[in-house]
Motif scaffolding. Structure first.
Motif, PDB file in Angstrom:
ATOM      1  N   THR A  47       3.665  -2.299  15.402  1.00 29.32           N
ATOM      2  CA  THR A  47       4.295  -1.018  15.728  1.00 29.32           C
ATOM      3  C   THR A  47       3.191  -0.020  16.026  1.00 29.32           C
ATOM      4  O   THR A  47       2.472   0.402  15.127  1.00 29.32           O
ATOM      5  CB  THR A  47       5.160  -0.500  14.565  1.00 29.32           C
ATOM      6  N   ARG A  50      10.519  -2.718   8.385  1.00 25.70           N
ATOM      7  CA  ARG A  50      10.967  -1.332   8.511  1.00 25.70           C
ATOM      8  C   ARG A  50      11.178  -0.800   7.104  1.00 25.70           C
ATOM      9  O   ARG A  50      11.740  -1.484   6.252  1.00 25.70           O
ATOM     10  CB  ARG A  50      12.286  -1.203   9.291  1.00 25.70           C
ATOM     11  N   GLY A  97       7.411   1.880  10.523  1.00 26.52           N
ATOM     12  CA  GLY A  97       7.395   0.581  11.175  1.00 26.52           C
ATOM     13  C   GLY A  97       6.141  -0.187  10.811  1.00 26.52           C
ATOM     14  O   GLY A  97       5.019   0.342  10.899  1.00 26.52           O
ATOM     15  N   ALA A 115       2.948  -2.255  10.943  1.00 26.81           N
ATOM     16  CA  ALA A 115       1.940  -2.450  11.983  1.00 26.81           C
ATOM     17  C   ALA A 115       1.130  -3.724  11.748  1.00 26.81           C
ATOM     18  O   ALA A 115       1.030  -4.570  12.626  1.00 26.81           O
ATOM     19  CB  ALA A 115       1.011  -1.239  12.073  1.00 26.81           C
ATOM     20  N   TYR A 135       1.359   0.944   8.155  1.00 23.93           N
ATOM     21  CA  TYR A 135       2.597   1.320   8.841  1.00 23.93           C
ATOM     22  C   TYR A 135       2.364   2.475   9.800  1.00 23.93           C
ATOM     23  O   TYR A 135       1.507   3.332   9.568  1.00 23.93           O
ATOM     24  CB  TYR A 135       3.675   1.740   7.832  1.00 23.93           C
ATOM     25  N   LEU A 186       7.786   6.161  12.339  1.00 20.20           N
ATOM     26  CA  LEU A 186       8.828   6.158  13.364  1.00 20.20           C
ATOM     27  C   LEU A 186       9.665   7.433  13.322  1.00 20.20           C
ATOM     28  O   LEU A 186      10.113   7.914  14.368  1.00 20.20           O
ATOM     29  CB  LEU A 186       9.747   4.942  13.176  1.00 20.20           C
TER      30      LEU A 186
END
Length: 275
Positions: free
Chosen positions: A136, A196, A205, A207, A251, A254
């Motif tokens: 992400t 998530r 999100g 990564a 992360y 989002l």
């Protein structure tokens, strides 16, 4: 039920963290996280890998980001008015060129005295638009990579069990410098599969895995290297497919908002571990 039990941000890359009960989560991570960086006179980033004394520097930034205080053992406190509009200079972070706003000679002299090496302090400019990698994509300030680093208590618990089984001492969580610590996941490394996360009104999100380095060998209270743990023990059970050892996850943000200690952690999307 999984919940957030610790929140920390790190105003100056490589320096001590600031624990909080509640924080604003921006697209680049917790507000003010890694928005400053110590660099050499040539503009190359400093890190605890080479300058472990960074760990004993404790930054405190006002909520509006206008004033920064730095403290360190044996040094007088430094109080700065943050410059967000000065001339830009090129800085180097892992070989990539970014821009920084130099915070002046007073900060440079103070850091140079504490670290024993000529240094300067820079801040991300308002137009900073770094793009981070991983499954992400996102953005961040001067963090090693992604906006947020997440670890669960059960993950640390497993490591401590393995350390004590080898006759070593358990390690404090600050060795890993997380932003968010989660409790309530019984299975260690559940964060590997949580692709998530919903925390409060925010969404994150997944990564990538957090590949650990020599910073984990630094005692965060004294700024001294105290290896070989945890890397020696992690190498026995957490070798990552892409190389290195993994502990915790990174992360991207989002959906920004506010997060707080006690917030429930939901996982709307699960995936396979990349380990």
């Amino acid at each position: 039920m999984a919940r957030v039990v610790e929140l920390s941000y790190y105003p100056v890359k490589g320096c001590a963290g600031t624990p909080v009960r509640e924080a604003l989560l921006t697209p680049a991570g917790l507000a003010h996280d890694r928005s400053f960086m110590v660099v050499s006179e040539e503009g190359v980033y400093r890190t605890q890998r080479r300058d472990p004394l960074l760990a004993v520097i404790r930054p405190l930034i006002t909520p509006d980001g206008d004033h920064l205080t730095l403290t360190a053992p044996g040094a007088e406190s430094l109080h700065l008015r943050v410059d967000t509009s000065g001339a830009r200079r090129e800085v180097d972070l892992f070989g990539t060129a970014y821009q920084g706003i130099d915070q002046g000679d007073e900060a440079a002299d103070w850091l140079s005295d504490v670290l024993g090496a000529r240094s300067r302090l820079v801040r991300t400019p308002p137009e900073h638009d770094r793009v981070t990698d991983g499954l992400t994509p996102g953005t961040s300030g001067y963090a090693d990579s992604c906006a947020l680093h997440v670890i669960s208590r059960s993950t640390l618990g497993l490591l401590d069990t393995k350390l004590t089984g080898r006759g070593a001492h358990p390690l404090p969580l600050d060795r890993f410098r997380p932003n968010i610590v989660i409790d309530g996941w019984d299975e260690p490394h559940t964060e590997d599969r949580a692709h998530r996360l919903r925390i409060g009104d925010t969404e994150l999100g997944y990564a990538k895995l957090a590949i650990r380095c020599a910073v984990t060998l630094v005692d965060q209270q004294t700024g001294t290297r105290a290896g070989p743990e945890p890397l020696r023990t992690l190498a026995g059970y957490r070798r990552a497919a892409q190389g290195g050892v993994a502990f915790g996850t990174k992360y991207a943000v989002l959906r920004p908002g506010r997060v707080a200690v006690g917030d429930e952690v939901g996982v709307p999307v699960w995936g396979e571990s990349e380990l």
